[in-house]
Scaffold this active site. Sequence first.
Site, PDB file in Angstrom:
ATOM      1  CB  ALA A 512     -52.074  52.250  43.424  1.00  0.00           C
ATOM      2  N   PRO A 620     -46.981  57.616  51.290  1.00  0.00           N
ATOM      3  CG  PRO A 620     -45.316  57.386  52.899  1.00  0.00           C
ATOM      4  CD  PRO A 620     -45.531  57.745  51.456  1.00  0.00           C
ATOM      5  CD  GLN A 626     -57.531  56.003  48.200  1.00  0.00           C
ATOM      6  OE1 GLN A 626     -58.113  55.006  47.833  1.00  0.00           O
ATOM      7  NE2 GLN A 626     -58.040  57.198  48.047  1.00  0.00           N
ATOM      8  CD  GLU A 693     -61.917  48.003  46.196  1.00  0.00           C
ATOM      9  OE1 GLU A 693     -62.769  48.537  45.484  1.00  0.00           O
ATOM     10  OE2 GLU A 693     -61.609  46.801  46.096  1.00  0.00           O
TER      11      GLU A 693
END
Lengths: 732, 316
Positions: A512, A620, A626, A693
């Site tokens: 990103a 958001p 994610q 992650e």
Amino acid sequence: MQFNQPAGDNLFDNARLIGRPTPRIDGPLKVSGQAPYAYERHDAAEGQLVGYPVVSTIAQGRITGMDTSAAEAAPGVIGVVTTLEVGEMPTPSGMHTAPLFGGAEVWHYHQAIAVVVAESFEQARAAAALVKVDYDVTKGSFDLEAVWQQKKDDNSEPVARVGDFETAYQAAEVTLDQEYRTPSHSHAMMEPHASIAEWQDGKLTVWTSNQMIEWGRQSLATTLEMDADDIRVDSPYIGGGFGAKLFLRADAVMAALAARKLQRAVKVMLPRPMVMNNTTHRASTIQRIRIGAQADGKITAIAHEAISHTLPGGSGEDAVDQTRKFYAGDNRLIVKHLAEMHLPEANAMRAPGEASGLMALEIAMDEMAEKLGMDPVEFRTVNDTQVDPENPDRTFSDRHFVECLRQGAEAFGWVSRNTTPGGMRDGQWLIGHGVAGAYRGGPATTSGARVRLQDTGRIIVETDMTDIGTGSYTILAQTVAETMGVDLDAVEVRLGDSDFPVSAGSGGQWGAASSTAGAYAACIALREQIAERLRVNDPETLSFANGAVNAGEKQVTLASLAADGELVAEDSISFGDFRDEQVVSTFAAHFVELGVHVGTGEIRLRRMLAACDAGRILNPVTARSQVIGGMVMGVGAAMMEEMAIDTGRGYFPAHDLAGYEVPVHMDIPSQEVIFLDTVDPASSPLKAKGVGELGLCGVAAAVANAVYNATGVRVRSYPMTLDKYLDQLPAV
Amino acid sequence: MRQFSYERAIDPAQAAARAAEVEGAKFIAGGTNLLDLMKLEIETPVHLIDVNGLGLDEITETDEGGLRIGALVRNTALAADERIRRDYPVLTRALVAGASGQLRNKATTAGNLLQRTRCPYFYDTAQPCNKRAPGSGCAALSKGAFSRQLGIIGTSEACIATHPSDMAVGMRALDAVVETITPTGLTRSVPLEEFHLLPGDTPERENVLMPGEMITAVALPAPVGGVHKYHKVRDRASYAFALVSVALIRQPDGTGSVALGGVAPKPWRSVEADAELPNGAEAVMARLLNGARPTEENAFKITLATRTLAAMLAEE
Ligand SMILES: Cc1cc2nc3c(=O)[nH]c(=O)nc-3n(C[C@H](O)[C@H](O)[C@H](O)COP(=O)(O)OP(=O)(O)OC[C@H]3O[C@@H](n4cnc5c(N)ncnc54)[C@H](O)[C@@H]3O)c2cc1C
Ligand code: SF4
């Protein structure tokens, strides 16, 4: 564009679209089944044949013979390619450990050794079952515990040593010395690996499912010993990867070899029961953690030693990495051991290193807090650091871990929890609360893009960046629309094609931050071109809004600028050394409430909350998606996910989605995500970092700590299945 | 998957006759187990006889005051049936604890009883497995094998697999009887207790059906009353096979019946163990699991079964 110093004030600080909750623009295509995934690219190449893999059924040894005659004679079969006929091929890249195909040597169970190609899938599958293989079996070692026993006392080659750990640990008022175990994990993404390959005039096109287009292209070139310029890789939609598709895998190699031999387009998918042993996985680990602290909670000594398995030549799981940076403490010891085994290839899976490392470290922190009689939130707060503990001259670019803990605790109602383990009941349920910290690096890497202004005023952005379900399409559209002053729906995003500029790709949560910076760089190049056209010397004086550019009094629509042909600009962002002079990382605190059934030991989550510090949140909606996805994966790691090893045969026997359980909807109750309002100017022009992650890191330990709080039983081995603590629960 | 031929049966007697006549024939009902196994070539029928259209999809009352469940009644329909929910709730609870909504819409009563084991080595055709390939050995019993899910009692040196059905466990607690028709057109009734076979030296033989014999129904005796419970314990909240499941029917005086799933090659129950019910879970399991021979990995199932029953007894 060079990113050589922290970003100053820029257009993203007063953004119109960046930072706004924006539903994913590829959503309608996906929910209506119109986004074509690799195996469904029926129109990509004519006359596609179907290849079905044949895989090895031993863990280690050599193939002494293969008989494909029955398969070749079977109905519908067009041809067979065997590993013996193609001979040894180069290992695809330095990041691969085992070759994917070619030669007689068997490195691991379910290694691809032939592909049977037929007119239909059913014919190929039936014929593949007819291939006979003879092996010379070598006895392997598959028992990590045994290797750990041999290696665990040897810390002669540490990854890092600071101060004098042993002396400080001896002198500490409160100490902890424990071992923790994490199992092997499968990525278990929804879409299995699949590729279609076609050759034309010596050039190869592969429609596939791959997170890293350029790595894939280069790896194909290396494997097939051809020029990368003669290869095109295309992967616009990817049904999840989690690291399983970072690297070229056997589906693409087999498709390419078969298509070349048969002069027809060939598609190959790895059937689910082959995915777990044929492809990569997160290695299991055994970790020893020692912590020494003063009575006031300050850590004076910390040691993290871990072992994981890998094929010979691989690098294993870096479970100790986060411990080098997460908490303060003057005396430190970090050791990483490798156990070489002929299990399938261990490689990266979502948050490699941190995911397993924090599963251990964050239980240890909880145990230590208890020994000190401190609130685990407070204990972590006391040991926060704003500098790299191994090198205090190096500062964190932007670290708000303590705020994550504070805001998370506040929103969760942490203070009102029961602090006596086993002390809270609701009928037959023991109720517990747990917290854990999360740390994950915030890398960024070179990323390119091309933007094309159309005479309609629309802007097309092209980059080989991938969207693995993360939201890349959407944040790239937001970035381009923001920078060029157009509406979101005036931007068309094209991804995943190696004909497009090389991007950072999707991995290591760098996607990103890097790819939006690359798209921004391309837009700035386009703005410069426009300035030239308008004969304006300083592009900075131009303002872009409402599909037009304003130069002083003059206003010109973007559409009119392209009236005589599209304007095309291309650039890439590269990140200067200054970025590495600091520690750029992301942080979170996870809170969990759950019940443990007093009779059966079943765990049922009640609620979860994450507070994240990851720089500017670009969107958001997709960022939350994610994080909650990561939290689900963390629950899986805590409660059920395990690729058990058959230590006699050397493979993962439960190799399908019935044997490898991941959470179902009923396992996941309410999830709340808080994003701290932070920006990290050292990270990228958009001041953003990754979250993909981070959402997973620490979650499993928060669950583990809540189980302890609920039951008073400390489990140090994942997954925390009931067999590990049932007999220690109180009477029903 | 191997090639196969297919026909639709006309009536149960004809279906059974055809199944005996054509070598390598098999019935297909919902297909949710058979087709999966055919794709992996664990089952390799050369001919399929579709029994879906035989009118065996009704639940009717028996002269004895019980219910006769047609072999083709779908698991969803059975679980939702008002009479089952009222008089045999343990069966509804067992059914809805199994598989998923979509699968239960397809799965049939007979198919469910005949579903095959979920032992991971049974599913990997590269591995020795006496059940799949008689005489090849048992991978699950070799050193270092993964046996956490497998059986602890009723197993043998040749095979330690479990029968994975939930429905059958509920039916076992209810003293259900399996009704069949043979290729010569005879009918017979086999108590569920005697229907599944223990593996012994022939784990490939899983039930008493003769070649061609077809299940037509499962009969439930008249309702026995009492409180009915089914607790299925697994690693995730849904959509997983049982580590251990317990079916319990308990009368106001404390007597009743207990059947276990996930521990044996068939639903596991004994009259002697039932008799211990008034004495509590420990007493029941001491009887019911007497002679258990678990592996190191699945020994926990004894504790788990005991604690699960204890929790069920302790609940209001
Ligand atoms: C992902 C998954 C999860 C599952 N989870 C569970 C679970 O948690 N609990 C559980 O209990 N089950 C579970 N199941 C199994 C499911 O219940 C069975 O697959 C189903 O009940 C089988 O019924 P069917 O009608 O589809 O049988 P089929 O697949 O059609 O047939 C199964 C066998 O029965 C034979 N047969 C069918 N009808 C007759 C007849 N009338 N007479 C004689 N032989 C016949 C067939 O020849 C075949 O050998 C699961 C299955 C799947 C795929
Ligand atoms: S336990 Fe039974 S089903 Fe499993 S491998 Fe052994 S013989 Fe086969």
